[in-house]
Design a protein around this motif. Structure first.
Motif, short mmCIF file in Angstrom:
data_model
loop_
_atom_site.label_atom_id
_atom_site.label_comp_id
_atom_site.label_asym_id
_atom_site.label_seq_id
_atom_site.Cartn_x
_atom_site.Cartn_y
_atom_site.Cartn_z
N ASP A 1 0.85 -1.19 0.00
CA ASP A 1 0.00 0.00 0.00
C ASP A 1 0.89 1.24 0.00
O ASP A 1 1.58 1.51 0.96
N VAL A 2 0.90 1.96 -1.09
CA VAL A 2 1.76 3.15 -1.15
C VAL A 2 0.91 4.41 -1.20
O VAL A 2 1.31 5.42 -1.76
N ILE B 1 -2.50 7.01 -13.69
CA ILE B 1 -2.68 5.61 -13.31
C ILE B 1 -2.68 5.49 -11.79
O ILE B 1 -3.52 4.82 -11.19
N TYR B 2 -1.74 6.18 -11.16
CA TYR B 2 -1.64 6.13 -9.71
C TYR B 2 -2.90 6.71 -9.07
O TYR B 2 -3.47 6.14 -8.13
N LEU B 3 -3.33 7.84 -9.58
CA LEU B 3 -4.50 8.53 -9.01
C LEU B 3 -5.73 7.64 -9.05
O LEU B 3 -6.44 7.49 -8.06
N GLU C 1 -10.09 6.51 -4.59
CA GLU C 1 -11.26 6.12 -3.82
C GLU C 1 -10.94 6.01 -2.34
O GLU C 1 -11.78 6.28 -1.48
N LYS C 2 -9.69 5.65 -2.05
CA LYS C 2 -9.28 5.52 -0.66
C LYS C 2 -9.08 6.88 -0.01
O LYS C 2 -9.29 7.02 1.18
N ILE D 1 -11.77 8.37 -10.94
CA ILE D 1 -11.42 8.44 -9.52
C ILE D 1 -12.60 8.15 -8.60
O ILE D 1 -12.42 7.91 -7.43
N ARG D 2 -13.80 8.19 -9.11
CA ARG D 2 -14.98 7.74 -8.37
C ARG D 2 -15.11 8.41 -7.00
O ARG D 2 -15.30 7.76 -5.98
N VAL D 3 -14.93 9.68 -6.99
CA VAL D 3 -15.19 10.43 -5.75
C VAL D 3 -16.55 11.07 -5.92
O VAL D 3 -16.80 11.80 -6.87
#
Lengths: 409, 1109
Positions: free
Chosen positions: B65-66, B90-92, B97-98, B132-134
Motif C-alpha cells: 500500500d503506497v 494511473i496512480y491517481l 477512492e481511498k 477516480i470515483r469520488v
C-alpha cells in the motif's frame, strides 16, 4: 481472487481443459501462454468469447511491443509499459483500440526486447504525432510516406490429413491464411482478386463474358481482418480494404474440396514374434517435378519397450528417438515426383509382466513445400489505388505446410 | 575471514545481476525501495519523476500500500510531460477512492487539461477524472462529459461515451435523464468508434429504453459494419433486443398486424446488416450475429450461419470451448442444421477433454440414419484412445446412438459385448481397457435393453454367461441388477435363473459391497416378481436367498447387513402373505422360517403394518443401483441466451438479461423523429387500434389458457404424477425414500418434541419494539412460534422501551444496561440485538389457486439451528385454503433423486412432511433444512397432494448462507484487524431518507440517528442471518454539533459450509448540517476469509440496505 484461482483451478486436474469455470459468484476465464496464465475474472454476465478474444489480441499487442516473447521475464522487464497499455486498451471493462500501429504513436515507451530477437528496431515515429489518433480509419495513420511502395503477400496453407491404413482418405482439408506486409504511402485502397469460384462468376456476370477455363477454387469458409469491407464482400464478392501499415493477417480460409496432397505415404508394420518388428515406409511426392519440399520429417511410432532399431534409408537420415517413442526420419530436401523409402528393424525388450498391447498411434509427417498450394489457390491480381497514383511493386509467395498430417497404420 | 568472503560474494552476485538487468524495468521491480522515492518525486527533472512513479507502480504490483505518497503524487499532476501525466493518472485512479479528500486537489488540473489543445490530453484527463470515483465531484464530471461529448476530436467523444457507464455506476438514479440524453446524442455521432462506445453506455444505463434507439435504428444498422469489433458485439446485442421488443419473433403474428410491411422490413434490415459480420475474424462478433439469425431468421436463412460457426471451431482455437458450448445448444434444438457436417465434430488429437466431451455430445445429437455408420466407425476408433475417460465417453455415446437408431443397435451391442469380454484385443486383459469403459459398455447395453429388450435378449444372455469374466464391481452390479429386472420379462433368462443364483450364492463372499447389495436385491426381486411363474426353480431361489441372507447379516459392511436384515423381514412378510394363496409351499416356507430361528408370532404382531409394508416391498427391491449413474449423466441442457456468460457456465450470472418480451415496446417510431406525444396525437386512432387489437389478442390468449388450464389441469398433473411414478428408476427410488423416512420420522418426531422446548428458551429472537406495541398481540401464525415462556422477557423489554423514551425526553443519562439500549461512556449509545425486530419475509411456494386449495409458503429462519448446522434453516407453512380436506401431502426433493451419488439428502423436513389429511383452514408448519452448498442454484421440490404433484423451486438467498457468530466487540476488532488486504471489500450505497416513517421528520438528529440505526439493523437482521455485535450511535451534544455524527453497526457471522468468519461493518454518516439532503451515504465493509463469498455478501448487504420497504 488469486487464492480462489490457485485453489480451484491450478491445483485441480481440470487445469488446462476447461477455459471457463465458475467459482462462487465469479466466473474465471483463463488462458495459458508459454509460462504465464492470463486470467479474466467476471462477476456479471459478460461475453465469454469477447473476453477470450481480447486476451489473444492483447497478447499480440504485448508481443509486438516486446519484440517477440511473452513470458515471465518479459512481463517483469516491462511492467510499467504493461500498466500503461492496459490503461489504454481497457477502460472500465470495455475494450478499446488494440491496434499496435496506432498505440505505438502515443505509448512511446520502448519495450524491452528479449536479447535473442534479432528484429531490427523500427524507426520511431515522432512523439508529437498525437493528432494521428484522430484519423478517420481506426487502423491506419495519415501521412505515411515510403520511397518505394511495396506490398508483400504470403499465402500460407497447412494441410490436415487423416488417412486410414488402407490408403483411403478419411479427412482432408487445407486451412490457409494470407499475410500481408504493406509499405505504401498515403491512404491506398486495395482490391484483391483470387481464383475463387464465386468471385470469378460474379466478375463474369459483370463483364458479360464466359468464365475463363482453368482451375477455380471454392472457398468454403473465410474470415477477414477488420479492415476488409464486409458489406462489399457480401454484395460484390470482392475483397477490398484500406490496409493498416506493416504486417497483418488479411484473411483466413478453409478449403475442403479438390485438395492435392503433396505426399502419399505407404506404411507397412509387421510384428515378428514378441521381440521384433519390421517397419517399412515409402513416401512418394506428388507435386510438380520442378518444386521441392524442405524439412520433411516422418515420425513412425513404436512401442515403449523398444530396445534398438537399425535402418536402411534411400534418402536422408533416420534414428530412434526414445523420448517420442518413435522412429524419426528426416529428409532435408525432397524433390517432386520422386519417392523414398525407409526400412527399419526394431528390437523390443521382452517383458515378463503382462504384455501391454500396443494401440498403434498414427504416423505423423511434417514438411514445407514452397511455391505450392494444396488447394490450388492463386492470387490473380492486387490492385492499388491512391490519390497520387504511384506505382507499386507486389510480391507474392506461396507455401504449404503440414498441419496434422496423419496416416493410421 | 569466511563471513567477509561471503559478503563479497553476495555483493558480487548482486552486481552481476544488476548488470544483467541493466536497461530493463526489472531492477525497479526487484528492489523498488532502492532509492528515496519522495526525493525523486520532488525532483525538477521529469526523468527522475518518471523513475519515482515507476517504482511506485512496482510497489503497487507487489501488493503493498503506497497511498502514503498520495499528496506528493498529486503535486506532480500539473506536469506537462505526457509520460509523467500518464503515470500520475494511473496512480491517481488506483488510490483516489481511498483518499477522496486529497484527490479533490487534482480536480483543478483535470479541468485545466480538459481545455488543452491536445485531444490526447483532454481524453486522458476525462478518463482519469471519471475514474477516480469520488462522489463529491460527480456534478463536475457530468459537466465535463457533456462538454467532451461535443468535442471536435472523435477520440475525446469516445472517451466521453465510455465515461457514461462510470458515472452511472457512481450514482444510479440521480443523473439518469442527463445520461440518457447524452447517449442519444452520441448514438447520432458520425464517427464509428463513438457509436460503439455509445452502445456500451446504452447497455449499461438504460438497456430497455428503446425509444432512444428507435428513430436511429436504420442508421445504426447501416453503419454496423464500420464500428470496431468490440462495439459491434454490443451494438448487435441492443439492436437484437430492440427488434424483439418492437416486433417480436417471426411467425404467425406477422400476418395479423396492419403494418405487416414495416415489421419484416425492420427485421430484414437487421438480418441483412448482421450477415456480413459472420465473416469477421472475431469470434464474439460471429456469435452475436449468429444469435440474431438464430432467433429472427427463417429456416432457409438460418442455414447461412452454419458454416461460419463451424469455421470458428478451427479458426479461433482460443474460444473453441465457448463456441462449442453454443453449438451444442443449437444442435440440440435443431439437429437438422448440422446433420451433414458431422465430420467437423470428429475429435482431433490436440483437443482437450472438455472439448472432446462436447463434440461427442453433439455427434450423438446430430446422428441420422444416413450418417450413423460413419459416426460409429469414428467412435470405434476412439475406443483405443489412450485417455480412458474419453474412451468411456465414446462407449457411452455408442450406447446413446444405438438406443436412438434401432437399426444399428444389434451390431453395436455385439461390439460392446466383445469389448466387455476383451475379444477385440486378444491377450489383453480388462485392466487395459479400463474400468470406466467396461462400466459404460454394460450401461450402454442396459440402456438399449430398456427400450428394445427383444433385440438384445441374446446379447444379454451371453453377457450373463460371461459374468465371471467381468471384474469391474460396478459393471457386475449392473449386470446383476439386469438379471433381476428382466427375470419376469424373458423366459430365456428365467430358464437359467437357478444356475445363475447358485453361481451368485457361491461367489457372494468374494464380491465387493455394491455387487453384494445387488445380489441380495436381485434374488429377492426375482422371487417377488416371479413367485407364481418360477415353478420348480423357486425352491433353488429360496435356498439361495436364505443362504445369502444368512451370509449377509454377518457381513463386515453395515450397509450389506442392514439391507440383508431388512430384506429378511420383508421376505418373511411376503412369504406369509403368499402362503395363504399357495398352501403347497407353505410347509417349505415354514421350514425355512424355522431354520432361521424366527418366531412365528412375529407375523401376527405386525399384521397391521404388514399390509402397508407389503406394498413397499417391490418398491424397495426395484430400487436402482446407486453407483451406476456416476458418469452416465450427460452435459446439462443450457437455457440461457446464446453467447452470454451465463450460457457458458450454465448459471444465471448477475446482470443476465434475457431477451425482452416480444412486442413489449409499442411506440411507433420508425423513420420519424417526432416526439412521442405528437405521435400519439397524430396517429391516435392507429395506436389505439393496435392496442385494442393487442388486448384482444391477449385476452384471447388468456382465455384459451384458462379454459385449457381448467380442463387439462387435472389431466396434466395426473400425467406428470404418473410419469414420475411409472418411471422405473425415479418412482421406485422415491418409494424407497418414503419407506425409509417412515421409520426415521417416528424417531425424529420424538426428538423434536423435546428440542422444541430448547428453542423456546433461546432468547436470541425478540419481537419487541419500542414504538409498535401491538406486536405483542398474537399475530396469527407467527405468534405460535413465540413461546409462552417468553412473555416475561417481552414485557421486560417493553418496559425498557418505555424507559428509553423517557430517557430521551428528559435527556438524562441514567443507565440502561439491562435494557435494549445502553449508554456508553464515550457519549455513544449502544443498541443490542434483542431490541431489534426481525421480520422474515414469507415467500409463496405454491399458490392455493394452483395447488388445488393447498397453499405452501416458506420463510428463512434466523438464529442458530439446533440441528443440521451446515444447512440453511427454513420454515414451511402449509395451509388449506379450500373448503375440502387435502389429503396425502408429501414433499420430495426432485434433484437428489436424479443424482444418485449424493451422499447426504439435500433437503430435510421435520417433522415428516407426510400428512394424511389437512382439514379446511387448517395450518401446519414444518422446519426445513436445505443444503444449498453455498451455490445460488434453486432447489426443486415436488409437492404431492391429492395424487397430484406440483413442482416448485426454493430460491436461495446469500444472506442465509451464514450463521450468526456470537462475539464481543473486542473480539470483533481483533479479528477485523487480521482480515485485511484482499479479504476486505467495501462499497457505498445510499439510503433514502424519505423511505423512513413520516414521524421521523420532526425528530432531531439524536433521535433520527437512533431511528435510522434501528431501521438499518432491522432491515439487515430480517434478511441476513448474522449476529449484531454492536451498534454505536453518537449522542448529540451542543458542544460537538459541528462534528459529523457517524453510526456504526457491526455484524458477525460464519459461513454454513466451511465455518469461515465474515464480519460486516456499516458506517452511516449523519451530517447535522445537511439535514435536508434526501439521501444518506452508507458505507458497507466486509471482512471475510472467503473473498469470493465476501463479495457476494457485500452485494447482499448493499441490497438489504437500499431496499425500499
Amino acid at each position: 481472487m488469486v487464492d480462489a484461482f490457485r485453489m480451484h483451478i491450478l491445483q485441480t486436474k481440470d487445469l488446462g481443459t476447461c477455459p471457463v469455470k465458475q467459482i462462487g459468484g465469479c466466473s474465471f476465464m483463463y488462458m495459458r501462454i508459454s509460462n504465464v496464465y492470463i486470467v479474466i475474472v467476471v462477476s456479471s454476465n459478460a461475453n465469454a468469447a469477447c473476453a477470450l478474444r481480447f486476451v489473444v489480441e492483447a497478447v499480440a499487442l504485448f508481443k509486438s511491443y516486446f519484440g517477440g516473447a511473452f513470458d515471465e521475464d518479459a512481463i517483469r522487464n516491462n511492467f510499467v509499459l504493461i500498466y500503461e497499455l492496459l490503461d489504454e486498451i481497457m477502460d472500465f471493462g470495455y475494450p478499446q483500440n488494440l491496434s499496435p500501429e496506432i498505440l505505438k504513436l502515443y505509448i512511446t515507451q520502448e519495450g524491452v526486447r528479449s536479447p535473442f530477437s534479432s528484429k531490427p528496431q523500427d524507426s520511431r515515429p515522432p512523439a508529437n504525432a498525437t493528432l494521428q489518433v484522430t484519423g478517420a480509419v481506426g487502423w491506419r495513420r495519415e501521412g505515411l510516406v515510403y520511397k518505394k511502395n511495396e506490398v508483400f503477400l504470403d499465402i500460407i496453407e497447412s494441410v490436415n490429413l487423416l488417412m486410414s491404413s488402407k490408403g483411403t482418405v478419411l479427412r482432408c482439408d487445407a486451412t490457409g491464411k494470407i499475410l500481408m506486409k504493406c509499405f505504401l504511402s498515403g491512404m491506398p485502397d486495395l482490391k484483391l482478386g483470387l481464383n475463387d469460384k464465386i468471385g470469378l462468376e460474379k466478375e463474369a456476370q459483370i463483364k458479360a463474358r464466359p468464365t475463363r477455363s482453368g482451375k477455380t477454387i471454392e472457398l468454403d469458409d473465410v474470415t477477414f481482418h477488420q479492415c476488409v469491407n464486409l458489406t462489399r464482400f457480401n454484395s460484390e464478392k470482392t475483397v477490398s480494404f484500406v490496409p493498416p501499415d506493416g504486417e497483418f493477417e488479411l484473411m483466413k480460409y478453409r478449403i475442403t474440396e479438390g485438395i492435392s496432397l503433396p505426399f502419399r505415404v505407404f506404411p507397412s508394420i509387421k510384428e515378428l514374434g514378441r521381440t521384433r518388428m519390421e517397419v517399412n515406409v515409402k513416401v512418394k511426392s506428388v507435386f510438380g517435378a520442378k518444386m521441392f519440399a524442405l524439412g520433411v520429417v516422418v515420425k513412425v511410432p513404436v512401442p515403449k519397450q523398444t530396445a534398438k532399431a537399425s535402418f536402411q534409408v534411400t534418402n536422408g537420415k533416420a534414428k530412434y528417438n526414445a523420448t517420442l517413442d518413435s522412429l524419426v526420419w528426416k529428409v532435408r530436401k525432397f524433390p517432386g515426383q520422386t519417392e523414398a523409402t525407409m526400412s527399419a528393424e526394431v528390437e523390443l525388450i521382452s517383458t515378463l509382466a503382462e504384455k501391454k498391447s500396443w494401440t498403434r498411434p498414427p504416423i505423423q509427417m511434417e514438411f514445407q513445400v514452397p511455391m505450392f498450394t494444396a488447394s490450388g489457390l492463386r492470387v490473380r491480381f492486387l490492385k492499388v489505388w491512391e490519390k497520387s497514383g504511384y506505382s507499386t511493386v507486389e510480391w507474392v509467395r506461396y507455401i504449404t505446410r503440414a498441419g496434422s498430417y496423419e496416416i493410421r497404420c | 575471514m569466511l563471513p567477509q568472503l561471503a559478503s563479497t560474494a553476495a555483493s558480487f552476485t548482486r552486481a552481476s545481476s544488476l548488470v544483467l538487468k541493466a536497461g530493463t524495468d526489472a531492477h525497479l521491480y526487484d528492489d523498488p525501495h532502492d532509492a528515496d522515492i519522495l526525493r525523486l518525486l520532488d525532483s525538477k527533472f521529469d526523468a527522475e519523476k518518471v523513475e519515482a512513479l515507476t517504482r511506485l507502480l512496482a510497489l503497487i504490483c507487489q501488493g503493498s500500500d503506497v497511498s502514503a505518497f498520495f499528496p506528493a503524487v498529486v503535486k506532480s499532476v500539473a506536469s506537462t510531460n505526457l509520460e509523467v501525466k500518464k503515470l500520475v493518472y494511473i496512480y491517481l485512479v488506483h488510490y483516489a477512492e481511498k483518499r477522496p479528500d486529497e484527490a479533490l486537489l487534482s480536480i483543478n488540473t483535470f479541468q485545466k487539461d480538459l481545455a488543452d489543445f491536445n485531444p490526447l490530453v483532454r481524453a486522458w484527463a476525462l478518463r482519469a477524472m471519471c475514474g477516480i470515483r469520488v462522489f463529491v465531484v460527480a456534478q463536475l464530471m457530468i459537466m465535463a462529459v457533456q462538454k467532451c461529448a461535443k468535442d471536435p476530436s472523435h477520440y475525446v467523444r469516445r472517451c466521453a461515451a465510455t465515461a457514461i457507464p462510470k458515472l452511472y455506476a457512481l450514482n444510479k438514479e440521480q443523473y439518469q435523464n442527463t445520461l440518457e440524453e447524452l447517449i442519444g446524442m452520441l448514438l447520432d455521432d458520425k464517427s464509428a468508434g463513438v457509436l460503439g462506445a455509445a452502445a456500451a453506455a446504452f447497455n449499461a444505463v438504460c438497456p430497455d429504453h428503446f425509444e432512444i434507439l428507435a428513430p436511429r435504428f436504420h442508421e445504426v444498422c447501416r453503419r454496423l459494419g464500420e464500428v470496431e469489433e468490440w462495439g459491434q458485439v454490443l451494438l448487435v446485442d441492443i439492436l437484437h433486443r430492440y427488434v424483439v421488443a418492437a416486433h417480436g419473433y417471426p411467425g404467425v403474428e406477422d400476418i395479423g398486424t396492419d403494418d405487416g410491411s414495416k415489421i419484416p422490413h425492420d427485421r430484414a434490415c437487421l438480418l441483412e446488416c448482421t450477415l456480413p459480420l459472420l465473416w469477421s475474424h472475431n469470434s464474439a462478433v460471429v456469435l452475436a450475429a449468429a444469435r440474431v439469425h438464430w432467433t429472427l431468421a427463417s429456416s432457409e436463412q438460418l442455414r447461412k450461419i452454419v458454416k461460419p460457426l463451424l469455421f470458428l471451431l478451427r479458426s479461433s482455437v482460443d474460444s473453441q470451448y465457448v463456441v462449442l458450448a453454443n453449438l451444442l445448444t443449437l444442435a440440440k434444438e435443431k439437429p437438422s442444421l448440422f446433420e451433414e457436417y458431422y465430420g467437423d465434430f470428429f475429435v482431433c488429437s490436440s483437443d482437450n477433454y472438455h472439448v472432446r466431451a462436447m463434440k461427442l455430445e453433439i455427434l450423438a445429437v446430430i446422428a441420422r440414419e444416413s450418417s450413423i455408420s460413419a459416426i460409429l466407425q469414428e467412435l470405434q476408433a476412439y475406443i483405443n484412445d489412450p485417455n480412458r475417460d474419453f474412451a468411456a465417453d465414446a462407449v457411452r455415446i455408442i450406447g446413446v446412438c444405438a438406443k436412438k437408431h434401432p437399426s444399428i443397435s444389434f451390431p453395436c451391442m455385439e461390439g460392446l459385448l466383445d469389448l466387455v469380454q476383451g475379444v477385440q484385443n486378444p491377450g489383453s486383459d480388462q485392466d487395459r481397457i479400463g474400468d470406466g469403459v467396461i462400466l459404460q459398455a454394460v450401461l450402454a447395453i442396459r440402456s438399449v435393453a430398456s427400450e428394445h429388450f427383444s433385440q438384445v435378449e441374446k446379447v444379454f444372455m451371453r453377457l450373463i454367461r460371461d459374468l465371471d469374466l467381468i471384474r469391474v464391481p460396478a459393471a457386475r452390479a449392473v449386470v446383476i441388477w439386469m438379471i433381476g429386472e428382466y427375470s419376469s420379462k424373458s423366459s430365456l433368462v428365467r430358464e437359467i435363473l437357478p444356475t445363475v443364483f447358485s453361481y451368485l450364492a457361491s461367489c457372494f463372499v468374494d464380491e465387493e459391497n455394491e455387487s453384494k447389495l445387488q445380489i441380495l436385491n436381485c434374488i429377492s426381486k426375482a422371487i417377488v416378481k416371479c413367485w407364481n411363474i418360477l415353478g420348480g426353480s423357486l425352491k433353488t431361489a429360496l435356498l439361495a436367498l436364505s443362504y445369502i441372507l444368512d451370509l449377509g447379516v454377518c457381513d463386515v459392511s453395515y450397509d450389506v447387513r442392514d439391507r440383508a436384515r431388512m430384506l429378511q423381514h420383508l421376505m418373511d412378510l411376503h412369504r406369509s402373505s403368499m402362503i395363504q394363496g399357495s398352501s403347497d409351499i407353505s410347509d417349505m416356507l415354514k421350514n425355512t422360517c424355522l431354520e432361521k430361528g424366527l418366531e412365528s408370532d412375529s407375523n401376527s404382531s405386525s399384521n397391521g403394518n404388514s399390509k402397508q409394508l407389503l406394498r413397499t416391498v417391490p418398491n424397495c427391491l426395484l430400487a436402482f443401483p446407486k453407483s451406476t449413474s456416476i458418469p452416465l449423466l450427460s452435459l446439462p441442457a443450457r437455457t440461457f441466451l446464446l453467447g452470454s456468460m451465463s450460457h457458458v457456465v450454465n448459471h444465471c450470472a448477475p446482470g443476465y438479461r434475457s431477451l425482452p418480451e416480444p412486442h413489449s415496446f409499442t411506440a411507433l417510431p420508425i423513420g420519424s423523429t417526432r416526439g412521442i406525444s405528437e405521435l400519439i396525437s397524430a396517429d391516435g386512432t392507429f395506436t389505439t387500434e393496435m392496442m385494442s387489437e393487442e388486448v384482444e389478442e391477449e385476452s384471447e390468449y388468456t382465455e384459451s389458457m384458462s379454459s385449457d388450464g381448467s380442463a387439462s389441469d387435472d389431466s396434466y398433473d395426473s400425467t406428470t404424477g404418473l410419469k414420475i411414478a411409472g418411471d422405473g428408476f425415479t418412482g421406485s427410488k422415491g418409494g424407497e425414500g418414503e419407506f425409509l423416512s417412515l421409520n426415521e420420522s417416528r424417531e425424529v418426531q420424538g426428538g423434536l418434541s423435546c428440542t422444541g422446548n430448547d428453542v423456546s428458551v433461546a432468547p436470541l429472537i425478540d419481537f419487541s419494539d419500542t414504538e409498535a406495541t401491538e406486536t405483542f398481540k398474537p399475530l396469527g401464525i407467527n405468534e405460535k412460534q413465540v413461546p409462552s415462556g417468553q412473555s416475561g422477557i417481552s414485557s421486560l423489554s417493553m418496559k425498557s422501551g418505555d424507559d428509553f423514551e423517557l430517557w430521551l425526553a428528559s435527556g438524562s443519562s441514567s443507565n440502561k444496561q439491562a435494557s435494549g439500549v445502553s449508554r456508553m461512556s464515550s457519549g455513544c449509545l449502544n443498541l443490542s440485538m434483542d431490541s431489534i425486530k426481525r421480520e422474515p419475509r414469507k415467500i409463496t411456494l405454491l399458490d392455493f389457486t394452483n395447488g388445488e386449495g393447498l397453499e405452501v409458503k416458506y420463510s428463512f429462519c434466523f438464529g442458530d439451528p439446533t440441528c443440521h448446522k451446515k444447512m440453511v434453516w427454513l420454515k414451511l407453512y402449509l395451509t388449506n385454503r379450500s373448503s375440502d380436506a387435502v389429503s396425502a401431502i408429501s414433499l420430495k426433493d426432485t434433484e437428489s433423486e436424479l443424482a444418485k451419488d449424493v451422499v447426504k439428502p439435500r433437503v430435510v423436513v421435520l417433522p415428516s412432511p407426510e400428512l394424511h389429511i389437512l382439514d379446511p383452514h387448517q395450518m401446519r408448519e414444518f422446519d426445513m433444512y436445505v443444503d444449498f452448498q453455498q451455490q445460488l442454484v434453486p432447489v426443486k421440490l415436488a409437492i404431492n397432494c391429492n395424487q397430484n404433484s406440483f413442482l416448485v423451486k426454493i430460491v436461495p438467498d446469500v444472506g442465509t448462507f451464514l450463521r450468526p457468530k456470537v462475539m464481543t466487540s473486542e473480539q470483533f476488532s481483533i479479528v477485523e484487524s487480521k482480515l485485511i488486504g484482499m479479504f476486505e471489500i467495501t462499497c457505498r450505497c445510499f439510503l433514502d431518507r424519505r423511505t423512513k416513517s413520516q414521524s421521523l421528520a420532526e425528530l432531531d438528529a439524536d433521535e433520527e440517528a437512533l431511528a435510522v440505526a434501528r431501521m438499518l439493523a432491522s432491515r439487515i437482521l430480517s434478511q441476513i442471518n448474522v449476529f449484531l455485535v454492536t451498534a454505536t450511535i453518537p449522542v448529540y451534544h451542543e458542544a460537538i454539533s459541528d462534528d459529523i455524527l457517524s453510526v456504526h453497526l457491526k455484524f458477525s457471522g460464519e459461513t454454513l459450509v466451511d465455518d469461515k468468519l465474515c464480519l460486516v461493518t456499516l458506517t452511516l454518516e449523519l451530517d447535522p448540517i445537511s439535514n435536508n439532503a434526501s439521501t444518506l451515504l452508507v458505507e458497507v465493509k466486509v471482512n471475510c476469509e472467503d473473498s469470493v463469498f465476501g463479495s457476494n455478501i457485500l452485494n447482499r448487504f448493499q441490497k438489504a440496505v437500499t431496499e425500499k420497504q
